[in-house]
Scaffold this motif. Sequence first.
Motif, PDB file in Angstrom:
ATOM      1  N   THR A 141       0.737  -1.166  -0.044  1.00 51.66           N
ATOM      2  CA  THR A 141      -0.028   0.116   0.054  1.00 51.66           C
ATOM      3  C   THR A 141       0.865   1.290  -0.075  1.00 51.66           C
ATOM      4  OG1 THR A 141      -1.664  -1.230   1.146  1.00 51.66           O
ATOM      5  CG2 THR A 141      -1.644   1.285   1.196  1.00 51.66           C
ATOM      6  N   VAL A 142       0.695   2.226  -0.867  1.00 51.11           N
ATOM      7  CA  VAL A 142       1.155   3.393  -0.931  1.00 51.11           C
ATOM      8  C   VAL A 142       0.191   4.622  -1.136  1.00 51.11           C
ATOM      9  CG1 VAL A 142       2.782   4.970  -1.955  1.00 51.11           C
ATOM     10  CG2 VAL A 142       3.379   2.436  -2.161  1.00 51.11           C
ATOM     11  N   ARG A 143       0.497   5.542   0.186  1.00 59.49           N
ATOM     12  CA  ARG A 143      -0.571   6.680   0.104  1.00 59.49           C
ATOM     13  C   ARG A 143       0.015   7.778   0.056  1.00 59.49           C
ATOM     14  NH1 ARG A 143      -2.682   3.240   4.356  1.00 59.49           N
ATOM     15  NH2 ARG A 143      -4.683   2.184   3.892  1.00 59.49           N
ATOM     16  N   TYR A 144      -0.158   8.704  -0.831  1.00 58.70           N
ATOM     17  CA  TYR A 144       0.272  10.014  -0.638  1.00 58.70           C
ATOM     18  C   TYR A 144      -0.401  10.883   0.164  1.00 58.70           C
ATOM     19  CZ  TYR A 144       2.530   8.397  -5.171  1.00 58.70           C
ATOM     20  OH  TYR A 144       3.288   7.666  -5.895  1.00 58.70           O
ATOM     21  N   PRO A 145       0.108  11.798   0.931  1.00 58.87           N
ATOM     22  CA  PRO A 145      -0.588  12.566   1.903  1.00 58.87           C
ATOM     23  C   PRO A 145      -1.252  13.732   1.253  1.00 58.87           C
ATOM     24  CG  PRO A 145       1.786  12.946   2.104  1.00 58.87           C
ATOM     25  CD  PRO A 145       1.642  11.684   1.179  1.00 58.87           C
ATOM     26  N   THR A 185      -4.756   7.024  -2.434  1.00 61.23           N
ATOM     27  CA  THR A 185      -4.072   5.925  -2.289  1.00 61.23           C
ATOM     28  C   THR A 185      -3.619   5.377  -3.576  1.00 61.23           C
ATOM     29  OG1 THR A 185      -5.372   5.380  -0.538  1.00 61.23           O
ATOM     30  CG2 THR A 185      -4.516   3.436  -1.552  1.00 61.23           C
ATOM     31  N   THR A 204       4.097   4.520  -9.375  1.00 60.44           N
ATOM     32  CA  THR A 204       4.557   4.331  -8.034  1.00 60.44           C
ATOM     33  C   THR A 204       4.954   2.856  -7.581  1.00 60.44           C
ATOM     34  OG1 THR A 204       2.411   5.631  -7.486  1.00 60.44           O
ATOM     35  CG2 THR A 204       3.258   4.244  -5.925  1.00 60.44           C
ATOM     36  N   ARG A 221      10.659   5.133  -3.523  1.00 62.61           N
ATOM     37  CA  ARG A 221       9.909   5.655  -2.499  1.00 62.61           C
ATOM     38  C   ARG A 221       9.587   4.406  -1.424  1.00 62.61           C
ATOM     39  NH1 ARG A 221       5.890   9.225  -2.263  1.00 62.61           N
ATOM     40  NH2 ARG A 221       6.503   9.939  -4.564  1.00 62.61           N
ATOM     41  N   ARG A 222       9.357   4.787  -0.384  1.00 64.28           N
ATOM     42  CA  ARG A 222       8.796   3.763   0.740  1.00 64.28           C
ATOM     43  C   ARG A 222       7.431   3.432   0.825  1.00 64.28           C
ATOM     44  NH1 ARG A 222      12.565   4.012   6.088  1.00 64.28           N
ATOM     45  NH2 ARG A 222      11.895   1.524   5.763  1.00 64.28           N
ATOM     46  N   THR A 274       3.935   2.541   2.381  1.00 62.45           N
ATOM     47  CA  THR A 274       2.974   2.955   3.494  1.00 62.45           C
ATOM     48  C   THR A 274       2.771   1.439   4.241  1.00 62.45           C
ATOM     49  OG1 THR A 274       1.986   4.498   2.420  1.00 62.45           O
ATOM     50  CG2 THR A 274       0.921   4.137   4.265  1.00 62.45           C
ATOM     51  N   ALA A 275       2.472   0.672   3.691  1.00 63.40           N
ATOM     52  CA  ALA A 275       2.410  -0.856   4.183  1.00 63.40           C
ATOM     53  C   ALA A 275       2.584  -1.809   3.412  1.00 63.40           C
ATOM     54  CB  ALA A 275       0.962  -1.016   4.748  1.00 63.40           C
TER      55      ALA A 275
END
Length: 298
Positions: free
Chosen positions: A12-16, A24, A51, A60-61, A63-64
Amino acid sequence: MSGFSVEVRDLTVRYPAWRRPATTALDGLSLTLEPGRLHGLLGRNGSGKTTLLSVLAAFRRPTAGAVLVDGEDPWENARVMSGVCLVRESGDVQGEVRLRDTVRLLEQVRPTFDRSFAESLMDTFELDPRATPTSLSRGKRSAFGVVVGLASRAPLTLLDEVHLGMDAPSRYAFYDALLADYVEHPRTVVLSSHLIDEVQRMLEHVVVLDRGRVLLADDADDLRASGTSVVGPDTAVDAFVAGRRVLSRRSLGRTVQVTVFGRLAPDDVAAASAAGLELGPVDLQDLFVDLTAKEGVR
């Protein structure tokens, strides 16, 4: 088998929400990329392709979730990162450095980089080694990105829409060079593209992303066999496809063409023939368009 393997689990990757609503980009995505194969990464704009590649290249790291490249987490992993090359449209090179100097630098920092191959590719794409990327047209900058990506010969080579801006002859020169060098120097290649009709002939394995999730992941030949075009009189076609997953329907008078998803059993093929229906294959582009089309949009 040469090349790095890739294992992605529940990524999972989310952009704030800094300048826009929180997004997401990848939502619990899982997939496996076998080493030493040419993988196609397909998806509509915003599906998460860039992404995903950025996470695999440790740009990029997550999110989960977990990502393993050659069995290890790629983040701040010098061994793994020395064998991974992500190239986007421009090649991600310094804009004011001459092309020949960039090639010399890459030869020093990338253990698998082949300078003579890079110089040969520059001749193919008619790139002046004395030029800088900022002085090039968009198509020529993309061509230099191709040079960087192919000449790296990295065990995991990630090519993210590198052909954008290139004209048709240059794109086909890229495809030919990629195939020829991949056969001679096997590695794991992931090619992200929206020009599916052009690249499908090269792909061994295909991953289709849709809204941050894996919609399909299979061998290219198996995917082609997973859809069937059914053509004939409307009543006969409707009776045959009843209860099947219909991807698209097109009509011309009383003759219709319906694309169904799923393999047909021998009895189904015989029944279609007896009903006077014509069955045909579906290429990857048609299958992709039908599977990812938004409701009401074809």
